[in-house]
Design a protein around this motif. Structure first.
Motif, PDB file in Angstrom:
ATOM      1  N   ARG A  35     107.980 -39.282  -0.792  1.00 26.48           N
ATOM      2  CA  ARG A  35     107.374 -38.109  -0.146  1.00 26.48           C
ATOM      3  C   ARG A  35     107.161 -38.373   1.348  1.00 26.48           C
ATOM      4  O   ARG A  35     107.291 -37.463   2.167  1.00 26.48           O
ATOM      5  CB  ARG A  35     106.031 -37.757  -0.804  1.00 26.48           C
ATOM      6  N   HIS A  73     114.023 -31.915  -1.939  1.00 24.82           N
ATOM      7  CA  HIS A  73     112.893 -31.930  -2.880  1.00 24.82           C
ATOM      8  C   HIS A  73     112.604 -33.363  -3.296  1.00 24.82           C
ATOM      9  O   HIS A  73     113.531 -34.155  -3.490  1.00 24.82           O
ATOM     10  CB  HIS A  73     113.239 -31.125  -4.139  1.00 24.82           C
ATOM     11  N   ASP A 108     106.196 -34.982  -6.780  1.00 22.25           N
ATOM     12  CA  ASP A 108     104.913 -35.203  -6.105  1.00 22.25           C
ATOM     13  C   ASP A 108     103.991 -36.180  -6.839  1.00 22.25           C
ATOM     14  O   ASP A 108     102.911 -36.494  -6.350  1.00 22.25           O
ATOM     15  CB  ASP A 108     104.207 -33.866  -5.850  1.00 22.25           C
TER      16      ASP A 108
END
Ligand code: DAT
Ligand code: MG
Length: 148
Positions: A85, A115, A118
């Motif tokens: 991330r 993408h 998370d």
């Protein structure tokens, strides 16, 4: 070892960023465990983004993801979810730091190139959805040069 699901979105493919993006994860030291070039249909995209189905941008998001081929990947390594991330940058490219993928290559939140899962639990779900056939079992011979 921790794994994450990374997908280069249709704009990233169209803009020729596939090699650049894969290179960033490779050079960091993470291990590529799965890789597919594919186009997904509406119901698949809706499943991938099911948590966002109530959001006002959901239909535009689904339309964007199905608009062309994507590169679906599994990357493995210590803390790869959180670090992945960080490599990707903030959701809105306006807030993504230079040096991150979105910070370097994107301007619009609805065209943010990539993408990344998370959390470890969403990574597990997404890998199951995108790679139902399973992923490669291998260990890089560089493993001990990258990990302690
Ligand atoms: P991320 O992709 O950083 O995990 P997310 O899961 O909250 O972000 O949302 C998924 C995608 O939906 C995101 O990459 C871009 C789009 N999106 C998120 N928030 C948005 C908003 N406020 N307006 C338009 N698109 C949005
Ligand atoms: Mg997300």
């Amino acid at each position: 070892m921790e794994q994450t699901f990374i997908m280069i979105k249709p704009d990233g493919v169209q803009r020729g960023l596939v090699g650049e993006i894969i290179g960033r994860f490779e050079k960091k030291g993470f291990t590529l465990k799965g890789l597919k070039f594919m186009t997904v249909d509406r119901s698949f995209a809706e499943k991938h983004y099911a948590d966002l189905s109530e959001k006002p941008f959901f239909s535009g998001l689904v339309k964007y993801i199905i608009s062309g081929p994507v590169v679906a990947m599994v990357w493995e390594g210590k803390n790869v979810v959180v670090t992945g991330r960080k490599i990707i940058g903030a959701t809105n490219p306006a807030d993504s730091a230079p040096g991150t993928i979105r910070g370097d290559y994107a301007i619009a939140i609805g065209r943010n190139v990539i993408h990344g899962s998370d959390a470890v639990e969403s990574a597990r779900k997404e890998i199951g959805l995108w790679f139902p056939e399973g992923i490669a079992e291998w260990r890089s011979s560089l493993h001990h040069w990258i990990n302690e």
